[in-house]
Write an enzyme that holds these catalytic residues in place. Structure first.
Site, PDB file in Angstrom:
ATOM      1  CG  ASP A  74      -2.094  -1.527   1.246  1.00  0.00           C
ATOM      2  OD1 ASP A  74      -2.156  -1.543   0.100  1.00  0.00           O
ATOM      3  OD2 ASP A  74      -2.349  -1.626   2.291  1.00  0.00           O
ATOM      4  CE1 TYR A 134      -3.372  -5.370  10.966  1.00  0.00           C
ATOM      5  CE2 TYR A 134      -2.749  -3.466  12.552  1.00  0.00           C
ATOM      6  CZ  TYR A 134      -2.905  -4.000  11.261  1.00  0.00           C
ATOM      7  OH  TYR A 134      -2.417  -2.827  10.175  1.00  0.00           O
ATOM      8  N   GLY A 143     -22.283  -7.254 -13.707  1.00  0.00           N
ATOM      9  CA  GLY A 143     -21.441  -7.893 -14.180  1.00  0.00           C
ATOM     10  C   GLY A 143     -20.922  -7.463 -15.597  1.00  0.00           C
ATOM     11  CG  ASP A 167      -7.856  -5.858  -1.983  1.00  0.00           C
ATOM     12  OD1 ASP A 167      -8.883  -6.273  -2.317  1.00  0.00           O
ATOM     13  OD2 ASP A 167      -7.294  -5.354  -0.784  1.00  0.00           O
ATOM     14  CG  HIS A 216      -5.382  -1.297  -2.397  1.00  0.00           C
ATOM     15  ND1 HIS A 216      -6.646  -1.562  -2.728  1.00  0.00           N
ATOM     16  CD2 HIS A 216      -5.237  -1.449  -1.490  1.00  0.00           C
ATOM     17  CE1 HIS A 216      -6.980  -2.232  -1.618  1.00  0.00           C
ATOM     18  NE2 HIS A 216      -6.122  -2.173  -0.838  1.00  0.00           N
ATOM     19  CE  LYS A 244     -11.276  -4.650   0.247  1.00  0.00           C
ATOM     20  NZ  LYS A 244      -9.899  -4.359  -0.026  1.00  0.00           N
ATOM     21  CG  PHE A 245     -14.154  -5.946  -9.488  1.00  0.00           C
ATOM     22  CD1 PHE A 245     -14.293  -4.779 -10.418  1.00  0.00           C
ATOM     23  CD2 PHE A 245     -13.007  -6.338  -9.649  1.00  0.00           C
ATOM     24  CE1 PHE A 245     -13.192  -4.588 -11.409  1.00  0.00           C
ATOM     25  CE2 PHE A 245     -11.741  -6.242 -10.215  1.00  0.00           C
ATOM     26  CZ  PHE A 245     -12.066  -5.364 -11.318  1.00  0.00           C
ATOM     27  CB  ALA A 246     -19.170  -3.627  -5.361  1.00  0.00           C
ATOM     28  CG  ASP A 247     -21.080  -1.430 -11.100  1.00  0.00           C
ATOM     29  OD1 ASP A 247     -22.410  -1.737 -11.498  1.00  0.00           O
ATOM     30  OD2 ASP A 247     -21.127  -0.307 -11.028  1.00  0.00           O
TER      31      ASP A 247
HETATM   32  P1  BMP Z   1      -2.350  -3.590   6.850  1.00  0.00           P
HETATM   33  O1  BMP Z   1      -1.536  -4.866   7.265  1.00  0.00           O
HETATM   34  O2  BMP Z   1      -1.539  -2.514   6.731  1.00  0.00           O
HETATM   35  O3  BMP Z   1      -3.486  -3.279   7.773  1.00  0.00           O
HETATM   36  O4  BMP Z   1      -3.145  -3.909   5.530  1.00  0.00           O
HETATM   37  C1  BMP Z   1      -4.201  -4.594   5.327  1.00  0.00           C
HETATM   38  C2  BMP Z   1      -4.362  -4.834   3.765  1.00  0.00           C
HETATM   39  O5  BMP Z   1      -5.538  -5.549   3.550  1.00  0.00           O
HETATM   40  C3  BMP Z   1      -4.867  -3.525   2.858  1.00  0.00           C
HETATM   41  O6  BMP Z   1      -4.367  -3.338   1.936  1.00  0.00           O
HETATM   42  C4  BMP Z   1      -6.526  -3.530   3.080  1.00  0.00           C
HETATM   43  O7  BMP Z   1      -7.014  -2.895   1.729  1.00  0.00           O
HETATM   44  C5  BMP Z   1      -6.657  -5.187   3.171  1.00  0.00           C
HETATM   45  N1  BMP Z   1      -8.008  -5.379   3.572  1.00  0.00           N
HETATM   46  C6  BMP Z   1      -8.176  -5.325   5.259  1.00  0.00           C
HETATM   47  O8  BMP Z   1      -7.314  -4.808   5.595  1.00  0.00           O
HETATM   48  N2  BMP Z   1      -9.371  -5.891   5.618  1.00  0.00           N
HETATM   49  C7  BMP Z   1     -10.335  -6.487   4.824  1.00  0.00           C
HETATM   50  O9  BMP Z   1     -11.325  -6.788   5.411  1.00  0.00           O
HETATM   51  C8  BMP Z   1     -10.108  -6.629   3.472  1.00  0.00           C
HETATM   52  C9  BMP Z   1      -8.973  -6.027   2.866  1.00  0.00           C
HETATM   53  O10 BMP Z   1      -8.630  -6.332   1.556  1.00  0.00           O
END
Ligand code: BMP
Length: 264
Positions: A38, A220, A98, A91, A62, A93-96
């Site tokens: 990121d 986390y 088809g 990553d 992204h 995250k499509f959501a629309d």
């Molecule tokens: P980090 O380890 O710095 O928290 O990053 C987590 C990564 O995972 C980010 O790129 C975020 O877009 C992705 N992510 C997330 O954190 N939680 C989700 O539920 C889905 C994700 O894609």
């Protein structure tokens, strides 16, 4: 170690070819780490690949956060990742609907031409996956979709009924390689794994060796606990790219995740 020995039932039951590609790379590097790169610049991403590529299996991006993006410059990232035997995972995250997802796989970022994997929400129904797959067909490439079945962010709306409906969509599609699960919650992961069975992968963000560190609602859990609970890949961003020594951090995540896989 041979992947079939490390992965057991998962190796036998996961049908998508790219799940085997992931398990092969993971076994050769002894790591389940997917690097969430990121960062806002291509040079920053290239440096990170150089520093930690030996210890990670896939590069999660992204692309829309990259300043001054051009597909020519991006090809340097793609080449560098390939040279380090990394899978490319956008990553998005499509959501629309088809048809729109199919078009969004092209455009400025031309995701279909370089990504092996993408994420998609299931909120719009199953056709989003078919749209994504059609875009890979258009350029004669094979790719895999990870559906968001859970999220790690606090207060998210992906409750149990939503997760169950997502699994129905995933089971019905050969293009769905697996699911995003919530790496910060062992109980949610255990429940997800028992519903998913052995036939699809679960990849988990929301993991950090220092579990206190979340900002802006990120939660986390410990990477080894996530793997023991049924996660097949730990998605790590800040734990690596914000570490003082990214290479040492990546090595620690690799060994923690790989050790947990061998224990389960
Ligand atoms: P980090 O380890 O710095 O928290 O990053 C987590 C990564 O995972 C980010 O790129 C975020 O877009 C992705 N992510 C997330 O954190 N939680 C989700 O539920 C889905 C994700 O894609």
């Amino acid at each position: 170690m041979k992947p079939e020995d490390a992965w057991g039932a998962r190796w036998v039951n996961c049908a998508h070819p790219l799940s085997h590609e992931f398990m092969r790379v993971a076994s050769s590097k002894e790591s389940l780490v997917v690097l969430a790169a990121d960062l806002p610049t291509i040079d920053g991403i290239l440096q990170l690949i150089e520093d930690v590529g030996d210890y990670v299996c896939a590069l999660k991006t992204h692309v829309d956060m990259v300043e001054g993006f051009s597909i020519e410059d991006w090809s340097r990232v793609v080449e560098s990742a390939r040279s380090k035997d990394l899978m490319l995972f956008e990553d998005r995250k499509f959501a629309d609907i088809g048809r729109v997802a199919q078009t969004q796989m092209g455009g400025l970022y031309d995701i279909r031409s370089w990504a092996d994997l993408v994420t998609s929400h299931s909120v719009s129904g199953p056709d989003v996956v078919d749209g994504i797959a059609a875009a890979w067909d258009d350029v004669e490439r094979v790719g895999g979709v990870l559906l968001l079945a859970q999220m790690s962010s606090s207060g998210n709306l992906l409750g149990e009924a939503y997760t169950d409906s997502t699994l129905v969509i995933g089971k019905g599609s050969p293009h769905v390689l697996g699911y995003i699960g919530n790496g910060s919650s062992v109980s949610e992961l255990v429940a997800l794994r028992s519903k998913v069975g052995e036939g699809k992968m679960i990849w988990t963000p929301g993991v950090n060796l220092d579990v206190k560190e979340g900002v802006l609602g990120q939660r986390y859990g410990h990477p080894a606990e996530a793997v023991r609970a049924g996660s097949d890949a730990i998605i790590v961003g800040s734990g690596i790219h914000r570490a003082e020594d990214a290479r040492t951090a990546a090595r620690e995540y690799a060994s923690s995740s790989w050790g947990a896989l061998l224990e389960r």
